[in-house]
Motif scaffolding. Sequence first.
Motif, PDB file in Angstrom:
ATOM      1  N   LYS A 157     -24.790 -25.491  13.842  1.00  0.00           N
ATOM      2  CA  LYS A 157     -23.706 -24.702  13.258  1.00  0.00           C
ATOM      3  C   LYS A 157     -23.070 -23.826  14.328  1.00  0.00           C
ATOM      4  CE  LYS A 157     -22.641 -21.622   9.388  1.00  0.00           C
ATOM      5  NZ  LYS A 157     -23.176 -20.949   8.185  1.00  0.00           N
ATOM      6  N   ILE A 158     -21.762 -24.005  14.480  1.00  0.00           N
ATOM      7  CA  ILE A 158     -21.017 -23.270  15.493  1.00  0.00           C
ATOM      8  C   ILE A 158     -20.359 -22.026  14.899  1.00  0.00           C
ATOM      9  CG2 ILE A 158     -19.090 -23.404  17.126  1.00  0.00           C
ATOM     10  CD1 ILE A 158     -21.611 -24.984  17.896  1.00  0.00           C
ATOM     11  N   ALA A 159     -19.861 -22.150  13.680  1.00  0.00           N
ATOM     12  CA  ALA A 159     -19.181 -21.011  13.057  1.00  0.00           C
ATOM     13  C   ALA A 159     -19.082 -21.223  11.548  1.00  0.00           C
ATOM     14  CB  ALA A 159     -17.778 -20.832  13.638  1.00  0.00           C
ATOM     15  N   PRO A 160     -19.121 -20.131  10.770  1.00  0.00           N
ATOM     16  CA  PRO A 160     -18.865 -20.256   9.333  1.00  0.00           C
ATOM     17  C   PRO A 160     -17.391 -20.543   9.098  1.00  0.00           C
ATOM     18  CG  PRO A 160     -19.028 -17.954   9.944  1.00  0.00           C
ATOM     19  CD  PRO A 160     -19.360 -18.749  11.179  1.00  0.00           C
ATOM     20  N   ASN A 161     -17.100 -21.203   8.011  1.00  0.00           N
ATOM     21  CA  ASN A 161     -15.706 -21.545   7.733  1.00  0.00           C
ATOM     22  C   ASN A 161     -15.546 -21.815   6.242  1.00  0.00           C
ATOM     23  OD1 ASN A 161     -12.986 -22.219   8.509  1.00  0.00           O
ATOM     24  ND2 ASN A 161     -13.509 -24.357   8.175  1.00  0.00           N
TER      25      ASN A 161
END
Length: 303
Positions: A157-161
């Motif tokens: 996971k790189i970033a919430p979106n």
Amino acid sequence: MTADDSMRFFVSLAQKRSISGAAQEMDLSPPAATKRLAQIEDQMGVKLVNRTTRRISLTPEGEIYLEYAQSILSKIEEMQDVIRNQSGAPAGQLNIHAPLGFGRKYIAPLVSEFVTTYPNLAVRLTLSDKHVSPPDDATDIAIRFGDVPDSRLIARKIAPNRRFISASPRYLDRVGRPVVPQDLNNHQAIALRQNDETASLWRLTKDDQTQAIRVPVKLSTNDGHVALQWAIEGHGLLMRAQWDLAKHLRSGELELVLPEYETPAADIYAVYLQKARLATRISLFLDYLEESFLTKTSTSDYW
């Protein structure tokens, strides 16, 4: 032609399923590619592919050759990576695949920064909304939204979106502002068709209760930029990710609709093939991605 050249060509041929596709990737002419395949089959003493006028398929012997070739090439790459790490900065080629709009806006600038930091690295960035999975199409890292069901892959996971529904204020002034999901039936949607998803079926959740609403579609496209522009111009409701909506919501060009309802998650993942030892260039880029997006998500640059 070295043994690893032969194996790299055959892996490309198996992935592209065409002589011309492999020729283009390996920088060969089609006649030279055909000759290379013939040489490999002569060396093996068996037929490795079945050819038609348009496509190729692997014979059982071809499947065995492919399996061993991929394994050997992976070991060669691992060996080279270990040796390069002993001598200093990482080198080699990193192959990245990202969705078109998101890749252009966020991944391409990060690649530019990354190769400035690591000048011995070469990067091939492919932008397309077609789903690929490493190592398909010679991809080391694929940027994806949402869940990744393939058990062969690791999804970091790189970033919430989040996805949100929005529309232009003038459209909402004209048609009305939805209060509950059922109100969407009285509106027009702009559908974004990507990866065979059902673009007009919107799922909204509140208090653990999910409602599926099929919104009437006025306009549809497979291009996110076009869909966004249509929404700004007042043609209807659009469900889109926060990274794409952010600046337009801040400017007032768009307004959130039913913001208290959650839509299916669209968290951003970097997907890569599970290996005992990751190439250092892959590890470095994954760390760089995560650190960069951690900074972005804490500023208005992203939301």
